[in-house]
Design an enzyme around this catalytic site. Sequence first.
Site, PDB file in Angstrom:
ATOM      1  N   GLY A 142      57.693  67.964  48.565  1.00  0.00           N
ATOM      2  CA  GLY A 142      56.742  68.256  49.848  1.00  0.00           C
ATOM      3  C   GLY A 142      56.465  66.838  50.537  1.00  0.00           C
ATOM      4  CG  LEU A 143      55.226  67.194  54.580  1.00  0.00           C
ATOM      5  CD1 LEU A 143      54.208  67.738  55.558  1.00  0.00           C
ATOM      6  CD2 LEU A 143      56.631  66.521  55.483  1.00  0.00           C
ATOM      7  CB  SER A 146      52.069  67.531  49.843  1.00  0.00           C
ATOM      8  OG  SER A 146      53.335  66.954  49.134  1.00  0.00           O
ATOM      9  N   GLY A 147      50.366  66.062  47.504  1.00  0.00           N
ATOM     10  CA  GLY A 147      49.831  65.944  46.353  1.00  0.00           C
ATOM     11  C   GLY A 147      50.700  66.196  45.094  1.00  0.00           C
ATOM     12  CE  LYS A 148      56.087  63.960  47.022  1.00  0.00           C
ATOM     13  NZ  LYS A 148      55.307  64.196  48.173  1.00  0.00           N
ATOM     14  CB  SER A 149      51.714  61.302  42.960  1.00  0.00           C
ATOM     15  OG  SER A 149      52.872  60.670  43.357  1.00  0.00           O
ATOM     16  CB  SER A 216      63.446  65.619  47.201  1.00  0.00           C
ATOM     17  OG  SER A 216      62.323  66.280  46.722  1.00  0.00           O
TER      18      SER A 216
HETATM   19  P1  ADP Z   1      52.082  62.793  47.277  1.00  0.00           P
HETATM   20  O1  ADP Z   1      52.437  62.214  45.862  1.00  0.00           O
HETATM   21  O2  ADP Z   1      52.709  63.996  47.668  1.00  0.00           O
HETATM   22  O3  ADP Z   1      52.495  61.540  48.347  1.00  0.00           O
HETATM   23  P2  ADP Z   1      49.484  62.043  46.490  1.00  0.00           P
HETATM   24  O4  ADP Z   1      49.268  62.755  45.265  1.00  0.00           O
HETATM   25  O5  ADP Z   1      49.932  60.700  46.349  1.00  0.00           O
HETATM   26  O6  ADP Z   1      50.499  62.703  47.415  1.00  0.00           O
HETATM   27  O7  ADP Z   1      48.274  62.151  47.492  1.00  0.00           O
HETATM   28  C1  ADP Z   1      47.663  63.565  47.655  1.00  0.00           C
HETATM   29  C2  ADP Z   1      46.069  63.090  48.165  1.00  0.00           C
HETATM   30  O8  ADP Z   1      45.540  64.501  48.377  1.00  0.00           O
HETATM   31  C3  ADP Z   1      45.558  62.545  46.760  1.00  0.00           C
HETATM   32  O9  ADP Z   1      44.564  61.645  47.604  1.00  0.00           O
HETATM   33  C4  ADP Z   1      44.640  63.703  46.425  1.00  0.00           C
HETATM   34  O10 ADP Z   1      43.376  63.119  45.676  1.00  0.00           O
HETATM   35  C5  ADP Z   1      44.275  64.577  47.413  1.00  0.00           C
HETATM   36  N1  ADP Z   1      44.136  65.884  47.276  1.00  0.00           N
HETATM   37  C6  ADP Z   1      43.176  66.563  47.856  1.00  0.00           C
HETATM   38  N2  ADP Z   1      43.176  67.913  47.362  1.00  0.00           N
HETATM   39  C7  ADP Z   1      44.203  68.139  46.674  1.00  0.00           C
HETATM   40  C8  ADP Z   1      44.977  69.088  45.859  1.00  0.00           C
HETATM   41  N3  ADP Z   1      44.209  70.126  45.924  1.00  0.00           N
HETATM   42  N4  ADP Z   1      45.769  68.912  45.347  1.00  0.00           N
HETATM   43  C9  ADP Z   1      46.711  67.484  45.159  1.00  0.00           C
HETATM   44  N5  ADP Z   1      46.033  66.607  45.919  1.00  0.00           N
HETATM   45  C10 ADP Z   1      44.890  66.695  46.590  1.00  0.00           C
END
Ligand code: ADP
Length: 312
Positions: A142-143, A146-149, A216
Amino acid sequence: MATISDQFQARLQWFGNQGMLSGRTYVLVSGSQQIDATITRIKYLLNQKLEKPLATTSLEKGQEGVCNISLAAPLEFEAYAIDPELGAFNLLDSKNGELLARGFIDHGLRRADNIHWQKLEINKQLRAEAKSQKPCVIWLTGLSGSGKSTIANQIEKQLFATGKHSYLLDGDNIRHGLNRDLGFTDADRVENIRRVAETARLMLDAGLIVITSFISPFRAERAMARSLFEPGEFIEIFVDTPIEECEKRDPKGLYKKARAGEIKNFTGFDSPYESPGNPELRIDTLDQDASESATVVMNYLAIGAGATPIQG
Ligand code: ADP
């Protein structure tokens, strides 16, 4: 007598509109044989205007270069100079069958004959049984933002709480070590994912549940990663958050920098993201929080509270 090998050196004439990427998998067709082929190294460019060959790391439309190629299965071939029929091949795009290059084999690579897969007595199944778990790869895509980590972290916490042995491969962390030599060009993104997929494969072989958290962005690399695993082992999860929401969250301030033109090749801006067509799971982060998303994944694996763990 023809050679049978899965690695060779060849001269390639590239016609594809998109440049050739070392590490990407294409389809090689030679006579009636059709095999997945990966360019492992572009050795040099053949440029008629220069006296000497030029070193390069990519091959663009109209260019000709010498490359090492590795195949998913052995090919019967002959050097082009000896047998123009058995020594020539076409490379096709694995997505749409488009003709990308014409190739002429120089010679097989002896390393292919000299490296054998070591058969070990303690295997994946025994390791998995000892841990009472079914090893798999949970591949989050995902972008950025997006919330992956965040979700990966929750999945790992829930796995740990149920006594499962897991390991999280995170994009940023891997780029500090194993992949610190790689940047964000298309070629480097392809190599980034190849190394992560191979690492995940080793960990899966060790009996672990592996979670990967990488943008990815390209379908071809996710398909390549999937091809390294047995059916059912690779679980592709699309963290499907709209780019507007990712930009609003911007946890690392990267969207701000990309808008200001301070970052090049940023996914969603000047580098594409190819959404999964058929992922095992799609997660909507506007509808549920990260721990709810992790529970959806646990249920998919049937390791949720009250569920019977699937055995290896
Ligand atoms: P990625 O790893 O995809 O770049 P991160 O997990 O680092 O994204 O960041 C996602 C951000 O969005 C975090 O600050 C997280 O707290 C926030 N967030 C808000 N709502 C959600 C949700 N429903 N699921 C995952 N992350 C969320």
